[in-house]
Design a protein around this motif. Sequence first.
Motif, PDB file in Angstrom:
ATOM      1  N   TYR A 161      47.007  -2.267-101.679  1.00 19.60           N
ATOM      2  CA  TYR A 161      46.122  -1.450-101.079  1.00 19.60           C
ATOM      3  C   TYR A 161      45.654  -0.860-101.766  1.00 19.60           C
ATOM      4  O   TYR A 161      44.284   0.257-101.253  1.00 19.60           O
ATOM      5  N   ALA A 162      46.542  -0.756-103.006  1.00 16.37           N
ATOM      6  CA  ALA A 162      45.892   0.742-103.908  1.00 16.37           C
ATOM      7  C   ALA A 162      44.730   0.758-104.633  1.00 16.37           C
ATOM      8  O   ALA A 162      43.680   1.750-104.394  1.00 16.37           O
ATOM      9  N   VAL A 163      43.914  -0.777-104.521  1.00 17.93           N
ATOM     10  CA  VAL A 163      42.795  -0.763-104.864  1.00 17.93           C
ATOM     11  C   VAL A 163      41.988  -0.636-104.606  1.00 17.93           C
ATOM     12  O   VAL A 163      40.574   0.168-104.339  1.00 17.93           O
ATOM     13  N   TYR A 164      42.131  -1.319-103.406  1.00 16.82           N
ATOM     14  CA  TYR A 164      41.062  -0.695-101.687  1.00 16.82           C
ATOM     15  C   TYR A 164      40.697   0.036-101.192  1.00 16.82           C
ATOM     16  O   TYR A 164      39.796   0.151-101.513  1.00 16.82           O
ATOM     17  N   LEU A 165      41.859   1.094-101.460  1.00 17.27           N
ATOM     18  CA  LEU A 165      41.675   2.556-101.312  1.00 17.27           C
ATOM     19  C   LEU A 165      40.954   3.390-102.059  1.00 17.27           C
ATOM     20  O   LEU A 165      40.230   4.086-101.573  1.00 17.27           O
ATOM     21  N   VAL A 166      41.020   2.405-103.119  1.00 26.00           N
ATOM     22  CA  VAL A 166      39.529   3.270-104.427  1.00 26.00           C
ATOM     23  C   VAL A 166      38.434   2.610-104.216  1.00 26.00           C
ATOM     24  O   VAL A 166      37.239   3.700-104.345  1.00 26.00           O
ATOM     25  N   LYS A 167      38.281   1.247-104.258  1.00 26.68           N
ATOM     26  CA  LYS A 167      37.241   0.326-104.416  1.00 26.68           C
ATOM     27  C   LYS A 167      36.381   0.556-103.698  1.00 26.68           C
ATOM     28  O   LYS A 167      35.657   0.587-103.369  1.00 26.68           O
ATOM     29  N   GLN A 168      37.270   0.162-102.039  1.00 19.36           N
ATOM     30  CA  GLN A 168      36.514   0.067-101.000  1.00 19.36           C
ATOM     31  C   GLN A 168      36.216  -1.448-100.613  1.00 19.36           C
ATOM     32  O   GLN A 168      35.312  -1.471 -99.953  1.00 19.36           O
TER      33      GLN A 168
END
Length: 471
Positions: free
Chosen positions: A399-406
């Motif tokens: 989820y954290a990587v998704y928030l940054v990388k979209q």
Amino acid sequence: MRVAATGSKACADYTRFSFFEIVSSETGQGFLCYNINMGRNYSDLLKKSLDGARLELLHLLAYQAALLRMPLYLVGGVVRDILLGRAVNDFDLVVDGSSAEFAEYIVRKFGGKILIHSKFMTATWVLNEITFERLKVPILQLSNVPISFDFASARTEMYAQPGALPTVKRSTIDADLYRRDFTINAMALRLDGEDFGGLFDPLGGQKDLDDKLIRVLHAQSFVDDPTRIFRAVRYAVRYGFEIAPETLNLVNAEARGVLAGLSGERLRHEFDLMFEEEQPGAMLERVKELDFLHVIHPALLSASSQQLKALVDKPEQEFGEFSVPDILSFKQTLGWVLYLLNVSGNDIEAIVKRLAFPALLIKAVRGASFLNTDLASFKDWKPSQWTFKLDEVPALAVYAVYLVKQESVLRDYLVEWRNIKPYTTGYTLLQRGLEPGPKFKEILTRLRAAWLDGEVQTEDEEKKLLEELVK
């Protein structure tokens, strides 16, 4: 001050002093006199800052304190926020007397239970149904009413050595304010008697509020407790204040040396508090400018506060819930994962050891760092390949990587793919006469992959594939 007197009325002769002891020349018995000169009255502002239920309970406690002749004050950050016109939900109550005796009296009169912490001279009054019945508060309104109140005796602090936790002893409201961290937190509002809402401000906190300054009370403040530096930064960024120049000059080599010796848990907690704020990135940049990250551990210099722009209070409902350590909130946990996202593996290991991370947090920051580094190499994978790889990483890290990388694939995994399972289970295979072993996992994994990649779309199609796999 200690003076001789012939009677208790002699208090009136010494009103220029804040507090003093009078010793009767007739009996030799001493008693304290107080002359707390109240400044401007803020009763109207106090009423606006508290909701109805809290204000009524506060009036109740103030009336009982007046009956007992125990001066009762709101002290610290709550006074600061009231003067800034902010709504408040929690507050510190200081009794110029024994907090335990006051709490015991309240419980005898209104029910509930008390928790007494003698070492710290504090007591907690926990309200219960009996309390609300006696106070005639409808049970349906309990969610709007505080369920406990914390009382502290007015006290002073002593530090056995720099950076140590303080020991406390009973004192007066004056001394209680002098032990605090900053002038803007060293004000009190009187609650009992005719002085309700009267401001006691012996250290000029109100002027520093007006001037938007964060100022310590004495030159050894950061040596006594170097975590106050983090607090100064939090307040400065939160309120748009400046740290007074003479206070900044006290962030010196001696204070840094004491900071370096603090426990990992104590240091990590200061970061935890920043992650709960609205502008944690700006706070961490300020800490970095003050050269405190290097003192804690040089590896923290490679952390990026820019990633904290993606920090959210809670995930959108479609993502479900995430596992976080018991000692941390969701926002604090996510804050750490984002903050350390660009840190290399070796540096992460050094940081988690120095700051005594709990196990769940360690797994999350490791997983997010790995995923962030290797994400580009997964681009052409099938959904099943993505899913089996991401299953190895804590969901919060994804989820954290998704928030940054979209990266949309990460959202697909979190919202949909990770929840896809075949109808067939290990019990199904046992019923078909298969012996438990590695073959079970192979079959179940193959069936799940078929669903993820669209090879099967119905239960009947899964059964056909299962027949082929069993053969």
